[in-house]
Motif scaffolding. Structure first.
Motif, short mmCIF file in Angstrom:
data_model
loop_
_atom_site.label_atom_id
_atom_site.label_comp_id
_atom_site.label_asym_id
_atom_site.label_seq_id
_atom_site.Cartn_x
_atom_site.Cartn_y
_atom_site.Cartn_z
N ARG A 225 -12.71 3.07 15.24
CA ARG A 225 -13.44 2.43 16.34
C ARG A 225 -12.80 2.77 17.68
N SER A 226 -11.46 2.73 17.74
CA SER A 226 -10.75 3.10 18.98
C SER A 226 -9.61 4.05 18.61
N ASP B 29 8.22 -0.08 10.79
CA ASP B 29 8.09 0.79 11.96
C ASP B 29 9.11 0.45 13.06
N ALA C 139 5.91 1.06 5.15
CA ALA C 139 7.29 1.19 5.61
C ALA C 139 7.44 0.47 6.93
N GLN D 131 -0.24 4.69 7.90
CA GLN D 131 0.82 4.88 6.92
C GLN D 131 0.27 5.31 5.56
N TYR E 189 0.84 -1.21 0.00
CA TYR E 189 0.00 0.00 0.00
C TYR E 189 0.87 1.25 0.00
N ASN F 16 -7.83 2.28 11.80
CA ASN F 16 -6.82 3.33 11.95
C ASN F 16 -5.59 2.77 12.68
N GLY F 17 -5.24 1.52 12.34
CA GLY F 17 -4.07 0.88 12.95
C GLY F 17 -2.78 1.22 12.21
N ALA F 18 -1.77 0.37 12.41
CA ALA F 18 -0.43 0.65 11.87
C ALA F 18 -0.45 0.81 10.35
N SER F 19 -1.27 0.00 9.67
CA SER F 19 -1.32 0.10 8.20
C SER F 19 -2.01 1.40 7.79
N LYS G 267 -2.66 -1.97 22.89
CA LYS G 267 -2.64 -2.23 21.46
C LYS G 267 -1.27 -1.78 20.97
N TRP H 112 -5.10 -7.31 18.41
CA TRP H 112 -4.81 -8.50 17.60
C TRP H 112 -3.86 -9.44 18.33
N ALA I 20 -8.74 -1.42 6.35
CA ALA I 20 -7.43 -1.48 7.02
C ALA I 20 -7.68 -2.17 8.35
N THR I 21 -8.31 -3.33 8.25
CA THR I 21 -8.87 -3.98 9.44
C THR I 21 -8.01 -5.13 9.96
N GLY I 22 -6.76 -5.16 9.55
CA GLY I 22 -5.83 -6.11 10.17
C GLY I 22 -5.91 -7.53 9.64
P1 NAP Z 1 -4.62 -3.67 13.19
O1 NAP Z 1 -3.57 -3.02 13.97
O2 NAP Z 1 -5.20 -4.94 13.67
O3 NAP Z 1 -5.75 -2.59 12.99
C1 NAP Z 1 -7.01 -2.94 12.51
C2 NAP Z 1 -7.90 -1.70 12.56
O4 NAP Z 1 -9.17 -2.05 12.05
C3 NAP Z 1 -8.12 -1.18 13.97
O5 NAP Z 1 -8.19 0.22 13.94
C4 NAP Z 1 -9.46 -1.80 14.35
O6 NAP Z 1 -10.17 -1.09 15.33
C5 NAP Z 1 -10.17 -1.71 13.02
N1 NAP Z 1 -11.26 -2.66 12.90
C6 NAP Z 1 -11.20 -4.00 12.89
N2 NAP Z 1 -12.41 -4.54 12.74
C7 NAP Z 1 -13.27 -3.49 12.67
C8 NAP Z 1 -14.67 -3.38 12.54
N3 NAP Z 1 -15.45 -4.47 12.48
N4 NAP Z 1 -15.22 -2.16 12.50
C9 NAP Z 1 -14.44 -1.06 12.59
N5 NAP Z 1 -13.10 -1.09 12.72
C10 NAP Z 1 -12.53 -2.30 12.76
O7 NAP Z 1 -4.15 -3.97 11.68
P2 NAP Z 1 -2.99 -3.27 10.83
O8 NAP Z 1 -3.10 -1.81 10.89
O9 NAP Z 1 -3.00 -3.89 9.50
O10 NAP Z 1 -1.69 -3.67 11.61
C11 NAP Z 1 -1.47 -4.99 12.08
C12 NAP Z 1 -0.06 -5.15 12.53
O11 NAP Z 1 0.75 -5.29 11.38
C13 NAP Z 1 0.55 -3.97 13.25
O12 NAP Z 1 0.19 -3.87 14.58
C14 NAP Z 1 2.01 -4.20 13.05
O13 NAP Z 1 2.52 -5.11 13.96
C15 NAP Z 1 2.02 -4.79 11.66
N6 NAP Z 1 2.33 -3.72 10.72
C16 NAP Z 1 3.61 -3.33 10.67
C17 NAP Z 1 3.94 -2.33 9.83
C18 NAP Z 1 5.33 -1.92 9.75
O14 NAP Z 1 6.25 -2.44 10.29
N7 NAP Z 1 5.53 -0.93 9.04
C19 NAP Z 1 3.00 -1.68 9.05
C20 NAP Z 1 1.70 -2.11 9.12
C21 NAP Z 1 1.36 -3.14 9.96
P3 NAP Z 1 -9.91 -1.39 16.91
O15 NAP Z 1 -8.59 -0.76 17.23
O16 NAP Z 1 -11.05 -0.78 17.59
O17 NAP Z 1 -9.88 -2.88 17.05
#
Ligand code: NAP
Length: 514
Positions: free
Chosen positions: A209-210, A63, A61, A192, A57, A186-189, A296, A459, A344-346
């Motif tokens: 959501r949070s 983190d 990058a 960015q 995406y 609004n998580g790590a992805s 988180k 997660w 961007a829901t992980g």
């Molecule tokens: P994530 O941290 O799991 O974030 C998912 C987001 O989606 C959260 O904001 C979550 O809200 C929201 N969400 C999930 N289900 C939902 C629903 N039913 N309705 C509304 N919102 C919902 O996923 P991610 O951002 O892809 O990151 C995952 C992990 O990947 C990171 O923590 C990190 O370890 C890794 N990552 C690393 C890098 C890097 O090194 N550069 C970059 C990206 C990702 P809630 O917070 O309320 O659950």
């Protein structure tokens, strides 16, 4: 799958590795360095790189500061900036695959469907989606924790007439320019790519959501002098690595105990960062997390908050009610019309190895063994699954340091086990159940004291609150515990001399054998 009546040819190898991401590649490279050439890497996608191939995406990058995001035996001195972008990281992993000559051992577009252990031969039978069968003495899983995107089942999604996709499957053909975009999450992805696409979209709605704890990233390109030093003086990148590791490690107390001084200072710094960067004070309460820092993933960004100052960017905190043909309706009844929805829901982070079906000794199913949540001794192995090792497995994720460091510790540990299997001509090594039981109790108690056990959902844990993903201690502790594989913790089963897994009182052992 192949017709049941046709017998597929079986490909034999000493070690099979599932996945050619950072973990699988690291294992393959270490095998090559150890002179063990009879291995095969089975990779579902079309190339190497794993998460760094999937997550392309805009703005993707690292983190973790990049100088500490390369293997210790192949330190990358080419990074162009402190936090390298995805293309550079993927390029590094591709170069590793070439330099260590592992490409010819990688079978791309090969998805593993199931694997079963045959006790008589002491070998794993691995079946791929297109009917191929691989027989291996040792099975290493390198699929990690974040490889299967999660898309929540929001009512009405199927009816949406616009374009929707997950951040880890970015649709690069789709033009966002001038369109109305909704980002769910609004998580790590998300933090960015949101700054990257905000200038393209006519309107951008962030469905939060949070709130998250976000701290400054302080990214910058390396100067020409620094780049020159990294290449000319090998001690310089090593000193940088050491200082990054140490700085990150000093953050561990913020995670070890909720309310620690480090945590409170970090919360203060994060709120200060937000208030300084977000001009509208009316937004501040919505951006203030209601759970302790670290529960988180702590996010790092210099450009997410400033993006919220744009007139075209809207933070939506009302919960999502449903998706319609034209957009998203929140529970208060407001509909935002959208052309694109980005999820961007992980990831399905707690479903390690799924949907692969893995059966250990006497048909023991991994899914059944993990009915209450995934677990593995030091994140690597478990009883009932001989010669089976996981990389970035259960309880090996970190909130504060580099996963590459953890993966290397696991690979070194597995290499010791492989060395013992070879040196002692063992049929298999299998973790003793009492060692697992001891670890289970220790891990649960220790994890229960960490910040991850506090009020948030993340997660790192299952829906019922079991922390299946994170390592309960510092990386120093992991290093110390992984330095020497203790073979007395394993049943060492040889052709004749083996100490076969014991049968508990009352008859059949836990694998159902008499
Ligand atoms: P994530 O941290 O799991 O974030 C998912 C987001 O989606 C959260 O904001 C979550 O809200 C929201 N969400 C999930 N289900 C939902 C629903 N039913 N309705 C509304 N919102 C919902 O996923 P991610 O951002 O892809 O990151 C995952 C992990 O990947 C990171 O923590 C990190 O370890 C890794 N990552 C690393 C890098 C890097 O090194 N550069 C970059 C990206 C990702 P809630 O917070 O309320 O659950």
């Amino acid at each position: 799958m192949a017709d049941a009546s046709s017998k597929p040819a079986i490909r034999e190898c000493e070690v099979a590795i599932i996945g050619a991401g950072s973990a699988g590649l690291c294992a393959a490279m270490r095998l090559r360095l150890a002179g063990i050439d009879d291995f095969l890497v089975l990779e579902k996608s079309g190339g190497v790189g794993g998460t760094w191939r999937d997550n392309s995406y805009p703005g993707a990058a690292c983190d973790v500061p990049s100088m500490f995001y390369s293997f210790s035996f192949e330190v990358n001195t080419e990074w162009s900036r402190r936090y390298a972008q995805q293309p550079e990281i993927l390029d590094y992993l591709e170069r590793c695959a070439d330099k260590y000559g592992v490409r010819d051992r990688i079978r791309c577009n090969t998805e593993v469907r199931q694997a079963g252990f045959d006790e008589a031969s002491g070998r794993w039978r691995i079946e791929t989606a297109d009917g191929e069968v691989v027989s291996a003495g040792i099975l290493i899983n390198g699929t990690g924790q974040l490889n299967r995107p999660f898309i929540p089942g929001i009512p009405g999604h199927a009816a949406f007439r616009g374009t929707s996709f997950h951040s880890a499957r970015w649709d690069h053909e789709h033009d966002l320019r001038g369109g109305r975009v909704g980002v769910i999450g609004n998580g790590a992805s998300a933090i960015q790519f949101i700054p990257e696409i905000a200038s393209e979209a006519a309107e951008l709605y962030i469905f939060q959501r949070s709130a998250n704890w976000i701290v400054p990233r302080k990214d910058r390109p390396y100067t020409r002098f620094e780049s020159w030093l990294f290449k000319r003086l090998p001690v310089v990148p090593w000193l940088q690595r050491l200082s990054i590791w140490l700085k990150l490690e000093l953050r561990w107390p913020a995670f070890a105990r909720p309310g620690s001084l480090v945590a409170r200072l970090s919360e203060w710094a994060s709120l200060r960062h937000m208030r300084k960067q977000v001009a509208d004070p009316a937004l501040h309460p919505a951006l203030t997390p209601d759970y302790p820092l670290g529960c988180k993933r702590v996010l790092i960004s210099d450009d997410y908050y400033p993006t919220l100052n744009r007139d075209s960017v809207h933070l939506v905190t009302d919960p999502i009610g449903r998706i319609t043909a034209d957009g998203i309706v929140t529970r208060d009844g407001t509909e935002r019309e959208l052309d694109t929805i980005v999820f961007a829901t992980g990831f399905r982070s707690t479903e390690f190895l799924a949907p692969m079906r893995v059966r250990g000794r006497a048909g023991k199913s991994l899914a059944d063994a993990w009915g209450d949540g995934a677990e593995a001794y030091l994140g690597v192995t478990l009883p009932g699954f001989p010669n089976f090792f996981m990389l970035y497995g259960p309880n090996t994720n970190l909130g504060h340091n580099s996963i590459i460091f953890m993966i290397e510790r696991q690979v070194e540990y597995v290499m010791q086990c492989i060395g013992a299997i070879r040196a002692r001509c063992l049929k298999y090594l299998e973790l003793r159940p009492e060692v697992m039981e001891r670890w289970r109790r220790e891990a649960r108690t220790s994890l229960g004291r960490t910040v991850w056990a506090t009020s948030c959902q993340s997660w790192y844990k299952t829906a019922d609150g079991r922390i299946t993903n994170n390592w309960p201690y510092s990386t120093t502790t992991y290093w110390l515990r992984m330095r020497h594989a203790r073979l007395d913790e394993y049943h060492q089963v040889g052709a004749d001399t083996g100490d076969a897994p014991r049968t508990p009182a009352g008859g059949a052992n836990e694998a159902g054998l008499a």
